[in-house]
Design a protein around this motif. Structure first.
Motif, mmCIF file in Angstrom:
data_model
loop_
_atom_site.group_PDB
_atom_site.id
_atom_site.type_symbol
_atom_site.label_atom_id
_atom_site.label_comp_id
_atom_site.label_asym_id
_atom_site.label_seq_id
_atom_site.Cartn_x
_atom_site.Cartn_y
_atom_site.Cartn_z
ATOM 1 N N ASP A 63 31.030 34.796 56.427
ATOM 2 C CA ASP A 63 30.764 35.989 55.629
ATOM 3 C C ASP A 63 31.279 35.791 54.201
ATOM 4 O OD1 ASP A 63 29.858 38.458 54.995
ATOM 5 O OD2 ASP A 63 31.102 39.549 56.424
ATOM 6 N N THR A 64 30.733 36.593 53.312
ATOM 7 C CA THR A 64 31.123 36.501 51.906
ATOM 8 C C THR A 64 32.552 36.984 51.717
ATOM 9 O OG1 THR A 64 28.829 36.992 51.335
ATOM 10 C CG2 THR A 64 30.441 37.135 49.564
ATOM 11 N N SER A 65 33.315 36.236 50.924
ATOM 12 C CA SER A 65 34.678 36.629 50.568
ATOM 13 C C SER A 65 34.953 36.153 49.148
ATOM 14 C CB SER A 65 35.692 36.029 51.553
ATOM 15 O OG SER A 65 35.720 34.619 51.434
ATOM 16 N N GLU A 66 36.176 36.371 48.690
ATOM 17 C CA GLU A 66 36.522 35.958 47.328
ATOM 18 C C GLU A 66 36.522 34.446 47.162
ATOM 19 O OE1 GLU A 66 40.238 37.684 46.350
ATOM 20 O OE2 GLU A 66 39.514 39.761 46.380
ATOM 21 N N THR A 67 36.778 33.727 48.243
ATOM 22 C CA THR A 67 36.859 32.260 48.164
ATOM 23 C C THR A 67 35.687 31.555 48.820
ATOM 24 O OG1 THR A 67 38.210 32.259 50.182
ATOM 25 C CG2 THR A 67 39.367 32.302 48.061
ATOM 26 N N ASP A 68 35.023 32.203 49.803
ATOM 27 C CA ASP A 68 33.963 31.541 50.561
ATOM 28 C C ASP A 68 32.614 32.210 50.306
ATOM 29 O OD1 ASP A 68 35.775 29.792 51.778
ATOM 30 O OD2 ASP A 68 36.296 31.331 53.267
ATOM 31 N N PRO A 69 31.546 31.414 50.162
ATOM 32 C CA PRO A 69 30.208 31.986 49.983
ATOM 33 C C PRO A 69 29.580 32.353 51.322
ATOM 34 C CG PRO A 69 30.076 29.615 49.859
ATOM 35 C CD PRO A 69 31.533 29.948 50.054
ATOM 36 N N PHE A 70 28.495 33.099 51.267
ATOM 37 C CA PHE A 70 27.770 33.504 52.471
ATOM 38 C C PHE A 70 26.979 32.315 53.015
ATOM 39 C CE2 PHE A 70 23.799 34.912 54.421
ATOM 40 C CZ PHE A 70 24.270 35.760 55.402
ATOM 41 N N ILE A 71 27.142 32.021 54.311
ATOM 42 C CA ILE A 71 26.373 30.971 54.988
ATOM 43 C C ILE A 71 25.992 31.492 56.368
ATOM 44 C CG2 ILE A 71 26.315 28.589 55.809
ATOM 45 C CD1 ILE A 71 28.560 27.923 53.896
ATOM 46 N N LEU A 72 24.713 31.412 56.689
ATOM 47 C CA LEU A 72 24.233 31.808 58.016
ATOM 48 C C LEU A 72 23.314 30.715 58.545
ATOM 49 C CD1 LEU A 72 23.919 33.801 60.344
ATOM 50 C CD2 LEU A 72 22.088 34.919 59.059
ATOM 51 N N GLY A 73 23.745 30.074 59.637
ATOM 52 C CA GLY A 73 22.942 29.042 60.279
ATOM 53 C C GLY A 73 22.345 29.563 61.571
ATOM 54 N N ILE A 74 21.007 29.560 61.668
ATOM 55 C CA ILE A 74 20.292 30.127 62.819
ATOM 56 C C ILE A 74 19.578 29.006 63.569
ATOM 57 C CG2 ILE A 74 18.517 31.756 63.559
ATOM 58 C CD1 ILE A 74 18.958 33.235 60.913
ATOM 59 N N GLN A 75 19.767 28.979 64.881
ATOM 60 C CA GLN A 75 19.033 28.039 65.742
ATOM 61 C C GLN A 75 18.953 28.624 67.147
ATOM 62 O OE1 GLN A 75 20.786 24.235 67.177
ATOM 63 N NE2 GLN A 75 19.054 23.246 66.161
ATOM 64 N N THR A 76 17.759 28.933 67.608
ATOM 65 C CA THR A 76 17.588 29.458 68.961
ATOM 66 C C THR A 76 17.718 28.330 69.973
ATOM 67 O OG1 THR A 76 15.178 29.129 68.954
ATOM 68 C CG2 THR A 76 16.021 31.201 68.037
ATOM 69 N N GLU A 77 17.801 28.697 71.245
ATOM 70 C CA GLU A 77 17.930 27.683 72.293
ATOM 71 C C GLU A 77 16.693 26.797 72.347
ATOM 72 O OE1 GLU A 77 18.942 29.439 76.002
ATOM 73 O OE2 GLU A 77 20.752 30.418 75.260
ATOM 74 N N TRP A 78 15.521 27.393 72.123
ATOM 75 C CA TRP A 78 14.290 26.599 72.118
ATOM 76 C C TRP A 78 14.289 25.615 70.956
ATOM 77 C CZ3 TRP A 78 10.139 26.525 68.536
ATOM 78 C CH2 TRP A 78 9.026 25.781 68.950
ATOM 79 N N GLN A 79 14.729 26.044 69.781
ATOM 80 C CA GLN A 79 14.796 25.142 68.641
ATOM 81 C C GLN A 79 15.771 23.995 68.896
ATOM 82 O OE1 GLN A 79 15.646 28.260 65.655
ATOM 83 N NE2 GLN A 79 13.882 27.517 64.520
ATOM 84 N N LEU A 80 16.893 24.287 69.565
ATOM 85 C CA LEU A 80 17.854 23.235 69.902
ATOM 86 C C LEU A 80 17.210 22.199 70.821
ATOM 87 C CD1 LEU A 80 20.716 22.046 69.963
ATOM 88 C CD2 LEU A 80 21.250 23.659 71.804
#
Length: 705
Positions: A266-283
């Motif tokens: 999640d976004t904070s003062e030191t860290d940027p927003f990052i969201l990694g999405i992968q469904t079970e089928w994609q894996l």
């Protein structure tokens, strides 16, 4: 809406319906700017009719119980406000407030007596519903009741519907009678609904597959049709806005879909927003198609139009089509941030197959950091020739106004790339390019600053183009322009429509069903569209090999002109090619040039020949190197055989069925459908089993004694 601080000016509402609900009333914000609720005034005599109407909601039918209540007698207050109560009752949906479901919690011991006369039938049915309201019989006006709604939606603390027809996780007492529905059937049905296939066709296909497991019973068909309609209603009424605040909405989605997330920051003062999405089928697809193969990144999508750019990781399936196996939404391209989500993705793949390894990582952005890729995947890093070609051609057209100069610069750029594979000194070619086009300062400045430092790492992969175009069509529709700055909308589109489209494409291709979907999937790339152009429509310049002509299949009076034929940097005058894409005319001309004399081979062939030559030069006395060379050669030979077989076959299902079965790992093994029942034991076996059970009981008893 304006916030009022007094109820004296609120109108008394008395709907004409015999039973009415909150939808029939006009609500006013009452309180302060920091804390306010929705309120309405109704006659006290009609409170029971309001509660009955609220219980009869079609979307969330329920009952309300009295969670808390207080009373006062008239004359006990000498001074009072306009909203003081004579009677106070807090009504709560009977599917809450406790949550006996998965991951739920039960409230601590209450200090007050709970009225259980009209609660839900069983405590186990409580799902943490937060819907509740207060009814105040006013002290100053006993004939009126003030209704204060704290939460009108039937949702849990995470903001998701937790009971009723819209709850996709709801399981009722008749679950034993519902026909078996595997994950494959459920995903197939959802994919068809997301793609807008008519409900009649979805229902027909769903019942057809369900009857394979549950028989052709009329009850099975009825329950299956109810399932499809319920699923359709859930999908139709689902929304990306779980909260008005985009950041809060994403947190709620992450909390709900933890299985489909491989990294979240999640976004904070030191860290940027990052969201990694992968469904079970994609894996599964990533482990299946990228092991000892390539992964490509489409990392520059939506830089200008989306709130956060989208990076897609792609693998290449049996037909060499690009298949999305992971999405990363972030604005950060810093090394530490890239290293975080790449390591998480690698660990996720290795949890399924500990020996999973890729042979190369294809990037499409010259400014992309390559150290995290090398550290995580330990493989060569290559440039996507489609992205290089697209960027060069678009900037040539944009920064050079003369059409002849455009053609010549693009041709020379192609020669530079070919010289890399030929082993020539590219510094000489770059110097000659700079001197010959010194007057084209705008393009040369762009080329030197962006591409020259990393020009030597390239790989041909035109399949990325088809994915990029499909993604652009799905997301940048005119009806979605207002939602482009919301991350929850982007996540919703990716995990519903786009995921469903690719799932159904792969399913149709391998199972030989949904023939119209299969045909569109096969023809989704320029390569397969080029196969529809007959050889007779192509005319080559046999003297100087400067150009070629392709007759249009739609308009016989029109002809497309292709300069520099036979090269991956051929220049076509059609609108699709001028945007930097590989058009079908260029690909068709290059197919013809492969068998003609006087034309250079493609870069893919150059790369293949270079690998073979490296393997051939291995010293004979180096047994380890020789064994490795032989192993690589046999692996390449098997892949070439499969590609030749796929190219000559009209049905990929036949080819796939003839391939050897490959288990990924024990964790990856799942049963599709109801597992076959175990064979019954003969009478002698049964007697042996009974004796074993008796012996075990005796041993346990002896230990206790």
């Amino acid at each position: 809406m304006e916030i009022v601080e007094s109820i004296l000016n609120l109108p008394v509402q008395d709907p004409a319906e015999q039973e009415f609900s909150s939808a029939d009333l006009t609500w006013t914000k009452f309180g302060t700017a920091e804390h306010h609720d929705d309120v309405a005034l109704i006659p006290y005599a009609r409170v029971d009719e309001f509660i009955i109407g609220e219980c009869s909601s079609v979307e969330c039918p329920t009952r309300f119980h009295i969670e808390r209540g207080r009373k006062r007698s008239m004359g006990c207050l000498k001074e009072y406000k306009s909203d003081e109560y004579l009677e106070y009752r807090l009504y709560w949906c009977s599917f809450g407030p406790e949550n006996y479901g998965e991951g739920g919690g039960v409230l601590p011991s209450r200090r007050y007596r709970l009225n259980t006369r009209n609660r839900a039938a069983r405590p186990q049915s409580m799902r943490g519903c937060t819907c509740h309201f207060v009814v105040k019989r006013l002290y100053a006006r006993p004939s009126l009741a003030l209704i204060i709604f704290n939460e009108r939606r039937h949702v849990n603390k995470s903001g998701f519907v937790c009971h009723g027809p819209l709850d996709k996780d709801a399981i009722g007492p008749g679950a034993k009678k519902i026909p078996y529905i595997s994950n494959e059937i459920q995903q197939q049905t959802m994919s068809m609904i997301y793609l807008g296939i008519p409900e009649e066709n979805v229902l027909e296909k769903h019942i057809e597959y369900v009857q394979r497991y549950g028989g052709s019973d009329a009850t099975v068909s009825t329950l299956a049709s109810q399932y499809v309609r319920k699923l359709g209603m859930i999908i139709k009424r689902s929304t990306h806005e779980l909260d008005l605040d985009d950041q809060a909405s994403i947190r709620m989605w992450v909390d709900r879909n933890k299985k489909s997330i491989f990294f979240y920051q999640d976004t904070s003062e030191t860290d940027p927003f990052i969201l990694g999405i992968q469904t079970e089928w994609q894996l599964q697809q990533m482990v299946r198609f990228s092991h000892r193969s390539l992964i490509a990144a489409d990392s520059t999508f939506g830089i200008k139009r989306l709130k956060y750019p989208l990076c897609t990781l792609l693998v290449f399936d049996s037909r060499q089509h690009a298949l999305p196996v992971a999405w990363v939404i972030t604005r950060s391209v810093a090394k530490p941030d890239m290293a975080k989500w790449m390591k998480a993705l690698l660990d996720r793949a290795r949890s399924v197959d500990p020996g999973w390894k890729i042979n190369g990582f294809v990037i499409d952005d010259a400014s992309m950091e390559i150290d995290p890729i090398r550290d995580a995947f330990c493989c060569p890093i290559l440039f996507s020739i489609w992205r290089v070609r697209r960027s060069w051609l678009r900037n040539v057209v944009k920064k050079c106004s003369n059409i002849e100069v455009q053609r010549e610069i693009f041709k020379r750029l192609g020669e530079i790339v070919y010289s890399i594979w030929g082993g020539a000194d590219i510094s000489v070619a770059l110097e000659e390019l700079t001197l010959d086009f010194v007057d084209q300062s705008a393009f040369m400045e762009y080329f030197k600053s962006t591409w020259v430092p990393k020009i030597e790492i390239q790989e041909a992969s035109g399949a990325i183009e088809a994915y990029h175009v499909k993604l652009k069509t799905k997301l940048f529709d005119d009806s979605h322009l207002g939602a482009l700055q919301r991350v929850d909308w982007l996540v919703h589109k990716l995990t519903t429509e786009l995921h469903s489209a690719y799932w159904l494409d792969r399913y149709a291709d391998e199972s030989d069903s949904f023939l119209n979907v299969k045909e569109e999937y096969i023809a989704s790339t320029s390569w397969h569209r080029a196969l529809q152009i007959p050889d007779s429509a192509v005319t080559l310049d046999d003297k100087n090999h400067l150009f070629a002509k392709v007759a249009s299949q739609k308009d016989s009076s029109r002809t497309h002109l292709i300069w520099n034929p036979g090269s991956d940097f051929a220049f076509c005058d059609c609108a699709w090619s001028m945007q930097g894409n590989f058009c079908k005319h260029v690909i068709k001309v290059n197919m013809i040039c492969e068998n003609a004399k006087g034309y250079k081979p493609s870069m893919s062939f150059w790369s293949f020949r270079e690998i073979l030559m490296d393997l051939w030069k291995k010293p004979m006395d180096d047994s380890i190197g020789l064994d490795e060379s032989v192993a690589w050669t046999h692996q390449m030979l098997d892949q070439i055989k499969q590609l030749v077989e796929l190219n000559n076959s009209n049905d990929i299902g036949v080819v796939v069925n003839s391939m050897p079965l490959k288990w990924i790992s024990k964790k990856g093994r799942t049963f599709v459908g109801i597992p076959a029942s175990l064979p019954t034991l003969p009478s002698s076996s049964k007697s042996i089993a009974k004796n074993l059970q008796k012996n075990r009981k005796r041993k346990r008893l002896s230990r206790i004694r």
